[in-house]
Design an enzyme around this catalytic site. Structure first.
Site, short mmCIF file in Angstrom:
data_model
loop_
_atom_site.label_atom_id
_atom_site.label_comp_id
_atom_site.label_asym_id
_atom_site.label_seq_id
_atom_site.Cartn_x
_atom_site.Cartn_y
_atom_site.Cartn_z
N SER A 130 13.82 6.83 -22.88
CA SER A 130 13.15 6.14 -23.94
C SER A 130 14.42 5.39 -24.74
O SER A 130 15.13 6.18 -25.24
CB SER A 130 12.10 6.67 -24.67
OG SER A 130 11.78 5.71 -25.61
N GLY A 131 14.52 4.00 -24.94
CA GLY A 131 15.54 3.58 -25.77
C GLY A 131 16.86 3.32 -24.96
O GLY A 131 17.82 2.90 -25.56
N THR A 135 13.67 -2.20 -20.86
CA THR A 135 12.97 -3.45 -21.54
C THR A 135 13.85 -4.50 -21.48
O THR A 135 13.77 -5.74 -20.96
CB THR A 135 12.06 -3.09 -22.30
OG1 THR A 135 11.16 -2.12 -21.93
CG2 THR A 135 11.10 -4.49 -22.51
N ASN A 180 12.78 5.08 -30.02
CA ASN A 180 13.02 3.47 -29.84
C ASN A 180 11.98 2.86 -30.78
O ASN A 180 10.77 3.08 -30.64
CB ASN A 180 12.75 3.39 -28.36
CG ASN A 180 12.92 1.68 -28.00
OD1 ASN A 180 13.14 1.01 -28.74
ND2 ASN A 180 12.64 1.33 -26.75
N SER A 183 9.50 0.93 -28.16
CA SER A 183 9.10 1.51 -27.10
C SER A 183 7.88 1.10 -26.14
O SER A 183 7.08 1.04 -26.68
CB SER A 183 9.26 3.10 -27.29
OG SER A 183 9.00 3.80 -26.21
N SER A 184 8.32 0.91 -24.91
CA SER A 184 7.13 0.46 -24.05
C SER A 184 6.27 1.82 -23.61
O SER A 184 6.94 2.90 -23.17
CB SER A 184 7.62 -0.04 -22.62
OG SER A 184 8.81 -0.60 -22.70
N GLY A 401 11.64 6.73 -17.60
CA GLY A 401 12.60 7.55 -17.12
C GLY A 401 12.17 9.06 -17.14
O GLY A 401 11.26 9.30 -17.91
N GLU A 403 11.67 12.43 -18.84
CA GLU A 403 11.38 12.96 -20.13
C GLU A 403 11.51 14.33 -20.32
O GLU A 403 10.81 14.97 -19.67
CB GLU A 403 10.14 12.27 -20.69
CG GLU A 403 10.46 10.76 -21.19
CD GLU A 403 9.14 10.32 -22.05
OE1 GLU A 403 8.28 11.23 -22.12
OE2 GLU A 403 9.10 9.05 -22.47
N1 LIG Z 1 21.90 -4.72 -23.31
C1 LIG Z 1 21.81 -4.60 -24.70
N2 LIG Z 1 22.45 -5.16 -25.71
C2 LIG Z 1 22.23 -4.90 -26.91
N3 LIG Z 1 21.27 -4.09 -27.37
C3 LIG Z 1 20.51 -3.47 -26.42
C4 LIG Z 1 20.57 -3.61 -25.07
N4 LIG Z 1 19.92 -3.16 -24.36
C5 LIG Z 1 18.93 -2.25 -25.23
N5 LIG Z 1 19.37 -2.39 -26.45
C6 LIG Z 1 18.96 -2.11 -27.92
O1 LIG Z 1 18.09 -0.86 -27.64
C7 LIG Z 1 16.64 -1.02 -27.85
C8 LIG Z 1 16.12 -0.24 -26.91
O2 LIG Z 1 16.02 -1.04 -25.81
P1 LIG Z 1 14.61 -1.02 -24.71
O3 LIG Z 1 13.58 -1.33 -25.57
O4 LIG Z 1 14.93 -1.90 -23.66
O5 LIG Z 1 14.30 0.48 -24.37
P2 LIG Z 1 13.51 1.04 -23.10
O6 LIG Z 1 14.58 1.63 -22.22
O7 LIG Z 1 12.60 -0.08 -22.57
O8 LIG Z 1 12.87 2.26 -23.94
P3 LIG Z 1 11.26 2.64 -23.88
O9 LIG Z 1 11.24 3.38 -22.38
O10 LIG Z 1 11.07 3.44 -25.03
O11 LIG Z 1 10.48 1.35 -23.60
C9 LIG Z 1 16.62 -2.45 -28.08
O12 LIG Z 1 15.51 -2.73 -28.90
C10 LIG Z 1 17.69 -2.94 -28.33
O13 LIG Z 1 18.03 -3.00 -29.82
MG LIG Z 2 10.73 -0.30 -22.82
#
Ligand SMILES: Nc1ncnc2c1ncn2[C@@H]1O[C@H](COP(=O)(O)OP(=O)(O)OP(=O)(O)O)[C@@H](O)[C@H]1O
Ligand SMILES: [Mg+2]
Length: 1044
Positions: A130-131, A135, A180, A183-184, A401, A403
């Site tokens: 997460s984070g 996404t 996050n 977070s999805s 991923g 956890e």
């Molecule tokens: N390539 C990137 N460039 C800049 N910031 C990023 C990038 N990827 C992620 N972030 C930052 O990290 C935060 C979390 O990313 P994201 O929501 O994609 O995580 P996630 O892997 O989908 O988490 P979850 O499993 O909780 O959904 C985003 O809101 C953004 O602020």
């Molecule tokens: Mg996500």
């Protein structure tokens, strides 16, 4: 160099990029010293330390992407990097994967182009904790396709819908967690469908395991799903009023448990506008949707008191009115009583307050869960492409991923199970594709040392024996099943499984790390300890029967159908974990049929700070994402492989035999090159199309050598640039000339066609040139094909309509000219001949059958020379002047005996001569007629006027030169009118009063004989080739008459 440049497809692009300073000309390899290694496969040591050090080196320079072969590792930078703009997209479009520095666009572009060229399906699996940026990564890929794929207005709407589905799903499915802020809380698999041209034409989403528990409970520092906050903060006063809501999150129990409803990083008001706009683009009538959301909020505010017996009582039921369409009384009953069906009776058993709260929350979760499913379905409908033609797809899987928390529960169990399945899929697909590549290249497959996690998948999902089966059994069995009895069952069944341990089963040391209610699984990525508390409840996810009945009344039209289906399903629904298992099974099937691309996202630190590389945290993720395992599989056997031509192109300066040109097959060139570089036999293998190099160090040594001679190449490059410039100018000029030529040709052809179509019309602007062309063309052709002789009447070219008249005039002129030329060319003798022939023609043409054959034979002055005439005869007739002599056969008037005689024409008479005797003299004046037959014979009858009875009768002769003789006679004696061509018999006078006749007939052979009727019978040949004026026929005639 010249040809070198042209055979390098991307040379121009690369030169442009170098010129713009966007790209180092060298690929991944040369950059390794400056910013670490761009592909982990090329790490000399495959240790975790080397891996992390490389990652850190690159991260410190904001290089967040690194490859493991074609897998992309991405580290969350927590700051905006200027690498996601249109310019960057353009750079990566259609460029070979390894030619440019690692980027998510390179992966997206390669998947897309492979799909287009191979016309097959692909998926991109994005995983990470997460984070970590999953996404964000999937959004970057969608944006890349939105920009790079061909577009039309129609497609733009599909594309907009696909892009807009993101904020909507995020509003309903994402929430702020400790890890996050966005977070999805569900797994998402999205298929982007492309048609044969590569246009994105549709999409479809599958969702997995929404974390419904968040609707009713949030941990400290966490929030409910974004949509609730967006509605109460951003919704208009009217809307809130209509839904019975008040502005501000503080009014709602379900929004305040985490005590962080308002967070700085989230702007709910703005996000509300985005979502409203997105809903409009997807064509949603959102009012009903918000009614459901409001219902959940109202439900959360329903409170219970307990009466003296501890039974639950509704505190006040004002909130219930806002649960639209539901009978408040029944709802109240449903929330405070349990309906028990005993045979035909229904008994209501009162709830305790805890039960009532459980029932309320279960209802809220169910409503939200169903709404989310409905929402995904609606989005799918709006993105659906109904065209049945075949599509290819790229699937994007953004899924939780591995956890590992301090306390791990049912949710983590499901998530980690999902990751085990995906790892299994990865092993199968990667090993399969590696094996296939080895096979295709004709290289022997060497077994790879790696951990196969199938044993763990089996431990979890095996039928009747796996953890899932045991959990379901405990959930379904009658009696007092609890989380602890489930644990006992696990211990019983899994007792000695190497990947399973509990407090009871553990050895002394391990026991210290386990609570009594825990079980620990040794996942492929490491150990995770799960607390069994809540496993049964969460797996059951039960809604009490009367609550279900109440829910039936929900008349919220959009969700009514799906809710009703859910509620009407009287049989106990499948447990959560079984549903999840089968959805994972389906997902695995979907993915197995596609080609895989992987993105592994890593979180750089827990505090969401940019520039911080938390080594411990990253080590943990590297381990849990199985990156080292992945690297090992990728490195199995050979670390590096490249197509021969690519390898040769790069390293050929290192060997005199291959530089500057290798004229032969690329594979042979590579062999010569590596021999020259001293590669040992064990260090490389030659495949069918690629060279395989076992250790990175071999490649690096080659690369170092290449670096050394690079500056020389730099000079060459300058030359190449200049050559390219000159060549492009030259080609430009050529192309422009060609263009002009073609334009002219098009004009001419058009005019020609128009002229052709109007050729029948009077001369006008459209057809004048065409007609002129036709005229000239005809005249030119005519000039080359004129008839050569006057007699040639067939070769005159047929004129086009416009020249019919002219052609006729020309034809006449030409013939006249030929005639004139001919006439001028003839001698007086020939002229005399012709005049004679003209006379012959006027007498015989069309009358006597042998005439046509005679035309070609010129007349002679005489057929007997004077020496051959007896001198006495000459003496006798000298004064009459001999004009013409010819041998003849004279037939006796009686008996028709043939006798050879000479016939002499003088100025005044015809003489029949036998040697020295004049046998008969016929004066022209007494020659009253001459008869011949119309057949091909050569018999002549001279009819003579007898002045005295003693005078001889008519003369019957046969003469081979019949036409010549008679023509001469006509000229000399002017007897033209005396000649008769007779059909049938010719009568003649033998002597006074006695007549004879010559009969004529045709037969197979010429014959002359005296017929029984006393007539002379002349048989002529039917076949004109055997005409009897030949000498042979003459002899035959004589023979016949002689009786032989
Ligand atoms: N390539 C990137 N460039 C800049 N910031 C990023 C990038 N990827 C992620 N972030 C930052 O990290 C935060 C979390 O990313 P994201 O929501 O994609 O995580 P996630 O892997 O989908 O988490 P979850 O499993 O909780 O959904 C985003 O809101 C953004 O602020
Ligand atoms: Mg996500």
């Amino acid at each position: 160099l010249w040809s070198e440049c042209w055979c390098c497809e991307s040379a121009t692009l690369l030169l442009q990029l170098v010129a713009q300073g966007q790209l180092d000309m060298e690929g991944a390899l040369t950059a390794r010293d400056r910013v670490g290694i761009q592909d982990f496969v090329l790490l000399d040591e495959t240790t975790e330390a080397a891996f992390l050090s490389n990652l850190k080196k690159r991260f410190s320079k904001d290089l967040i992407y690194t490859y493991i072969g074609t897998l992309l590792v991405s580290v969350n930078p927590y700051k905006e990097l200027d690498i996601y703009n249109k310019k960057q997209m353009d750079i990566y479009m259609g460029v070979n994967f390894f030619e440019l520095p690692p980027h998510i666009y390179a992966l997206a572009d390669n998947a897309y182009h492979t799909m287009l060229t191979e016309f097959n399906n692909h998926f991109i699996l994005i995983s990470g904790e997460s984070g970590a940026g999953k996404t964000e990564a999937s959004k970057k890929i969608l944006q890349y396709y939105a920009v790079s794929c061909p577009s039309t207005t129609l497609l733009n709407t599909v594309r907009d819908k696909m892009l807009m589905s993101n904020p909507v799903l995020e509003a309903f499915g994402n929430a702020k967690t400790l890890k996050n802020d966005n977070s999805s809380r569900f797994g998402k698999y999205m298929d982007i469908q492309f048609d044969g041209q590569g246009d994105a034409v549709g999409g479809h989403i599958l969702n997995y395991l929404l974390e419904k528990s968040r609707v009713v409970h949030q941990n400290h520092g966490e929030r409910n799903f974004h949509i609730f906050y967006q509605l109460v903060e951003g919704g208009s006063d009217d809307l809130l009023h209509q839904l019975g809501l008040e502005r501000g999150c503080q009014h709602y129990n379900y929004l305040t448990q985490g005590q962080c409803a308002i967070v700085q990083s989230i702007n709910d008001k703005n996000d509300w506008k985005t979502v409203k706009n997105a809903l409009q683009i997807i064509n949603f009538d959102e009012t009903h949707l918000f009614e459901v959301i409001a219902s959940v909020l109202h439900l959360g505010n329903v409170r219970f008191d307990s009466d003296s017996k501890g039974h639950a009582l509704l505190n006040n039921n004002t909130e219930l009115h806002w649960l639209l369409g539901v009978d408040a009384h029944r709802l109240q009953e449903g929330l405070t009583f349990r309906k028990i069906e005993a045979k035909k009776d229904q008994v209501l058993s009162p709830f305790t307050t805890d039960h009532a709260i459980y029932a309320r929350d279960a209802l809220a979760k169910a409503i939200y869960g169903q709404t989310f499913t409905w929402l995904v379905n609606r989005i799918n409908e709006s993105m659906e492409n109904k065209d049945p033609s075949r599509k290819t797809v790229i699937g994007l899987l953004d899924i939780y991923g591995f956890e590992v928390f301090y306390v791990n529960s049912f949710e983590q169990f499901c998530i980690n199970y999902c990751n085990e399945k995906l790892q299994q899929l990865f092993i199968e697909l990667t090993l399969k594709s590696e094996q296939e590549e080895y096979e295709a290249e004709g290289i022997e497959w060497e077994p790879v040392q790696f951990f196969n996690n199938k044993i763990i998948c089996d431990l979890i999902e095996e039928k009747h024996r796996g953890i899932i089966s045991l959990l379901d059994e405990e959930c379904l069995r009658p009696g007092d099943a609890t989380d602890l009895t489930f644990l006992e069952r696990l211990e019983e069944k899994m007792g000695n499984h190497p990947h399973f341990v509990t407090h009871k089963l553990a050895d002394k040391m391990t026991r210290k790390t386990l609570e009594r209610g825990d079980f620990r699984l040794l996942h492929y990525a490491g150990e995770v300890t799960y607390c069994v508390v809540g496993f049964l409840d969460k797996n059951n996810d039960l809604l009490y029967r009367n609550i279900k009945d109440v829910s039936l009344q929900l008349i919220l039209c959009q969700i009514k159908m799906c809710f009703r289906l859910y509620c009407k399903y009287r049989r106990r629904p499948e447990t959560v974990v079984t549903q999840f298992k089968s959805s994972l099974q389906k997902l695995t099937e979907i993915l197995m049929a596609k080609e895989a691309w992987y993105i592994r996202c890593l979180k750089s630190n827990e505090s969401k700070q940019s520039g911080q590389f938390d080594e411990a945290l990253i080590r943990h993720q590297v381990k849990y994402l199985g990156l080292m395992e992945h690297l090992r599989v990728r490195r199995a056997g050979f670390a590096y492989r490249r197509k021969y031509d690519v390898f040769l192109k790069r390293y050929k300066p290192l060997c005199p035999a291959t530089w500057p040109h290798w004229r032969g097959v690329a594979a042979d060139g590579v062999e010569v090159l590596v021999q020259h570089l001293g590669y040992l036999p064990d260090e490389y293998k030659m495949g069918r199309t690629k060279i395989f190099i076992r250790h990175p160090r071999t490649l690096f040594a080659t690369e170092d050598a290449y670096e050394k001679c690079k500056h020389e190449l730099g000079e060459c490059q300058l030359m190449i640039e200049k050559i390219l410039l000159i060549e492009s100018c030259w080609r430009g000029t050529q192309a422009r000339k060609e263009k002009e030529k073609r334009a002219w040709a098009v004009k001419v052809i058009k005019k020609f066609i128009k002229g052709y179509m109007t050729r029948g019309q009077a001369k006008n602007t459209d057809n004048s040139e065409y007609l002129a062309f036709v005229r000239q063309n005809y005249l030119n052709r005519l000039r080359d094909n004129l008839p050569k002789t006057v007699l040639d009447k067939t070769t005159w070219l047929t004129p086009p309509a416009v020249l019919t008249e002219t052609s006729e005039m020309l034809r006449k002129l030409h013939y006249r000219l030929m005639v004139r030329k001919y006439v001028r060319g003839i001698t007086p003798q020939k002229k005399a001949q012709f005049q004679m022939k003209l006379i012959t023609s006027s007498i015989f043409k069309g009358k006597k059958d042998s005439y046509p054959q005679s035309v070609a034979h010129p007349f002679a002055d005489s057929r007997i020379s004077e020496e051959d005439i007896n001198p006495r005869v000459i003496q006798m007739i000298r004064n009459e002047r001999i004009k013409y002599c010819v041998p003849v056969i004279k037939y006796d008037r009686n008996g028709f005996k043939p006798r050879q005689r000479q016939l002499i024409l003088t100025q005044t008479a015809v003489y029949v001569i036998e040697e020295a005797k004049i046998k008969q003299r016929v004066l022209y004046t007494s020659l009253k007629g001459i008869s011949v037959s119309n057949l091909t014979d050569s018999t002549i009858v001279f009819h003579i006027t007898r002045e005295e009875p003693k005078q001889k009768g008519d003369l019957v002769v046969q003469c081979d030169h019949l036409f010549e003789l008679l023509t001469k006679l006509c000229v000399i004696a002017n007897k033209q009118n005396a000649i008769k061509v007779v059909q049938g018999s010719i009568n003649f006078e033998i002597q006074a009063g006695k007549g004879g006749a010559v009969d004529f007939s045709t037969g197979p052979e010429p014959m002359v004989y005296k017929a029984k009727n006393g007539h002379l019978m002349v048989v002529t040949c039917q076949n004109p080739a055997l005409l009897c004026h030949s000498r042979i026929s003459l002899l035959m005639c004589q023979k016949t008459l002689n009786g032989s």
